[in-house]
Design a protein around this motif. Structure first.
Motif, mmCIF file in Angstrom:
data_model
loop_
_atom_site.group_PDB
_atom_site.id
_atom_site.type_symbol
_atom_site.label_atom_id
_atom_site.label_comp_id
_atom_site.label_asym_id
_atom_site.label_seq_id
_atom_site.Cartn_x
_atom_site.Cartn_y
_atom_site.Cartn_z
ATOM 1 N N LEU A 78 1.923 4.007 19.972
ATOM 2 C CA LEU A 78 1.118 5.171 20.332
ATOM 3 C C LEU A 78 1.857 6.084 21.306
ATOM 4 O O LEU A 78 1.698 7.309 21.265
ATOM 5 N N LEU A 79 2.677 5.497 22.160
ATOM 6 C CA LEU A 79 3.431 6.290 23.143
ATOM 7 C C LEU A 79 4.415 7.252 22.485
ATOM 8 O O LEU A 79 4.855 8.215 23.111
ATOM 9 N N ASP A 80 4.740 7.001 21.207
ATOM 10 C CA ASP A 80 5.682 7.862 20.487
ATOM 11 C C ASP A 80 5.017 9.067 19.832
ATOM 12 O O ASP A 80 5.704 9.911 19.262
ATOM 13 N N ILE A 81 3.696 9.159 19.888
ATOM 14 C CA ILE A 81 3.021 10.321 19.310
ATOM 15 C C ILE A 81 3.112 11.461 20.318
ATOM 16 O O ILE A 81 2.600 11.357 21.432
ATOM 17 N N PRO A 82 3.778 12.553 19.946
ATOM 18 C CA PRO A 82 3.978 13.645 20.908
ATOM 19 C C PRO A 82 2.670 14.339 21.314
ATOM 20 O O PRO A 82 1.711 14.397 20.543
ATOM 21 N N TYR A 83 2.682 14.864 22.490
ATOM 22 C CA TYR A 83 1.594 15.695 23.012
ATOM 23 C C TYR A 83 1.320 16.824 22.015
ATOM 24 O O TYR A 83 2.239 17.455 21.508
ATOM 25 N N GLY A 84 0.059 17.043 21.716
ATOM 26 C CA GLY A 84 -0.308 18.125 20.807
ATOM 27 C C GLY A 84 -0.195 17.782 19.335
ATOM 28 O O GLY A 84 -0.440 18.626 18.478
ATOM 29 N N ILE A 116 -5.987 7.982 27.755
ATOM 30 C CA ILE A 116 -5.158 9.184 27.781
ATOM 31 C C ILE A 116 -3.672 8.855 27.841
ATOM 32 O O ILE A 116 -2.891 9.372 27.053
ATOM 33 N N VAL A 117 -3.253 8.008 28.758
ATOM 34 C CA VAL A 117 -1.835 7.724 28.977
ATOM 35 C C VAL A 117 -1.199 7.087 27.740
ATOM 36 O O VAL A 117 -0.112 7.459 27.331
ATOM 37 N N VAL A 118 -1.872 6.112 27.155
ATOM 38 C CA VAL A 118 -1.482 5.562 25.850
ATOM 39 C C VAL A 118 -2.409 6.272 24.864
ATOM 40 O O VAL A 118 -3.587 5.945 24.774
ATOM 41 N N PRO A 119 -1.884 7.290 24.177
ATOM 42 C CA PRO A 119 -2.736 8.289 23.522
ATOM 43 C C PRO A 119 -3.363 7.885 22.185
ATOM 44 O O PRO A 119 -3.086 8.479 21.141
ATOM 45 N N CYS A 120 -4.254 6.922 22.221
ATOM 46 C CA CYS A 120 -4.954 6.523 20.995
ATOM 47 C C CYS A 120 -5.850 7.650 20.483
ATOM 48 O O CYS A 120 -6.208 7.665 19.306
ATOM 49 N N HIS A 121 -6.176 8.610 21.351
ATOM 50 C CA HIS A 121 -6.979 9.750 20.909
ATOM 51 C C HIS A 121 -6.229 10.620 19.894
ATOM 52 O O HIS A 121 -6.841 11.405 19.194
ATOM 53 N N ARG A 122 -4.923 10.441 19.786
ATOM 54 C CA ARG A 122 -4.119 11.229 18.849
ATOM 55 C C ARG A 122 -4.068 10.634 17.446
ATOM 56 O O ARG A 122 -3.374 11.151 16.578
ATOM 57 N N LEU A 143 -10.011 16.108 24.121
ATOM 58 C CA LEU A 143 -8.614 15.813 24.425
ATOM 59 C C LEU A 143 -7.675 16.468 23.419
ATOM 60 O O LEU A 143 -6.646 17.045 23.803
ATOM 61 N N LEU A 144 -7.998 16.391 22.136
ATOM 62 C CA LEU A 144 -7.138 17.009 21.118
ATOM 63 C C LEU A 144 -7.104 18.526 21.282
ATOM 64 O O LEU A 144 -6.048 19.148 21.132
ATOM 65 N N GLU A 145 -8.228 19.127 21.596
ATOM 66 C CA GLU A 145 -8.247 20.571 21.833
ATOM 67 C C GLU A 145 -7.488 20.926 23.111
ATOM 68 O O GLU A 145 -6.775 21.927 23.158
ATOM 69 N N HIS A 146 -7.603 20.100 24.135
ATOM 70 C CA HIS A 146 -6.886 20.309 25.399
ATOM 71 C C HIS A 146 -5.369 20.289 25.171
ATOM 72 O O HIS A 146 -4.630 21.042 25.787
ATOM 73 N N GLN A 153 -9.912 28.460 18.625
ATOM 74 C CA GLN A 153 -11.258 28.152 19.080
ATOM 75 C C GLN A 153 -11.574 26.667 19.075
ATOM 76 O O GLN A 153 -12.029 26.133 20.043
ATOM 77 N N SER A 154 -11.337 26.006 17.938
ATOM 78 C CA SER A 154 -11.689 24.588 17.830
ATOM 79 C C SER A 154 -10.907 23.961 16.701
ATOM 80 O O SER A 154 -10.728 24.574 15.660
ATOM 81 N N LEU A 155 -10.424 22.758 16.914
ATOM 82 C CA LEU A 155 -9.738 22.029 15.850
ATOM 83 C C LEU A 155 -10.722 21.415 14.887
ATOM 84 O O LEU A 155 -10.416 21.218 13.720
ATOM 85 N N PHE A 156 -11.910 21.028 15.367
ATOM 86 C CA PHE A 156 -12.856 20.282 14.547
ATOM 87 C C PHE A 156 -14.233 20.883 14.637
ATOM 88 O O PHE A 156 -14.659 21.374 15.617
#
Length: 156
Positions: A78-84, A116-122, A143-146, A153-156
Motif C-alpha cells: 500500500l505504501l507504493d500507491i502514490p499520493y493522488g 492515512i499513513v498506510v494508504p488503504c483509502h487509495r 481523503l481521495l478528493e483531498h 468538484q467531486s470524484l464520486f
C-alpha cells in the motif's frame, strides 16, 4: 506506549507509538483532544497536521504496525500507491503475486492499523467504486478528493 489525540477534519485521530515507531493511527467521531503531545509522537502529529493542511503528501516518521507476515506484506504494498492515485484490489493482488488472494488482500487492507499513513483509502473496486473502508466510506471519499491533484468538484 504513548497516546495522543488530535483534531482532524475527519474526526479525532488517535496516535499510539513509542521509540520503536508509530503502531496505530485511527479515527473516531468524537473524543478528547490531547493538551500535550508526548515527545515520541510529536513528529507524527506534525506530519499529519501538514497532510491535512495540504503541505505534505507523504510521511517519514518511523512505523511499527503489528500484524501477520501477510498483513505486513500487504501494508508495505500500500505504501507504493502514490499520493493522488488509486489502485484496485485486483491490481494489489497482482502486485503481491496472487490474483486469487484478492479477498485476503482486501481483508488485510481492512486491518490496516495506520490510518492515512498506510494508504488503504487509495484502493478501490475494479469498477472504480468506493468499497469497504473501516473509517467509513464518507472518509474514504473525502481523503481521495483531498489528494486529487486536480481541483474538480467531486470524484464520486
Amino acid at each position: 506506549m504513548e497516546t495522543a489525540y488530535i483534531k482532524t477534519p475527519l474526526g479525532t485521530a488517535t496516535i499510539i507509538g513509542d521509540e520503536d515507531g508509530i503502531s496505530v493511527i485511527s479515527v473516531s467521531d468524537d473524543g478528547e483532544i490531547s493538551v500535550t503531545i508526548p515527545v515520541v509522537l510529536q513528529e507524527a502529529v506534525s506530519q499529519l497536521n501538514d497532510y491535512f493542511d495540504k503541505k505534505r503528501n507523504d510521511f517519514s516518521f518511523k512505523l511499527n504496525p503489528k500484524g501477520t507476515e501477510f498483513q505486513q506484506k500487504v501494508w508495505n504494498a500500500l505504501l507504493d500507491i502514490p499520493y493522488g492515485k488509486t489502485r484496485t484490489y485486483l491490481e494489489q493482488s497482482k502486485i503481491l503475486g496472487d490474483v486469487k488472494a484478492i479477498r485476503a488482500v482486501a481483508s488485510a487492507n481492512g486491518k490496516n492499523p495506520l490510518w492515512i499513513v498506510v494508504p488503504c483509502h487509495r484502493v478501490i473496486g475494479s469498477d472504480g467504486s468506493l468499497t469497504g473502508y473501516a473509517g467509513g466510506l464518507w472518509r474514504k471519499k473525502w481523503l481521495l478528493e483531498h489528494e486529487n491533484p486536480t481541483n474538480q468538484q467531486s470524484l464520486f
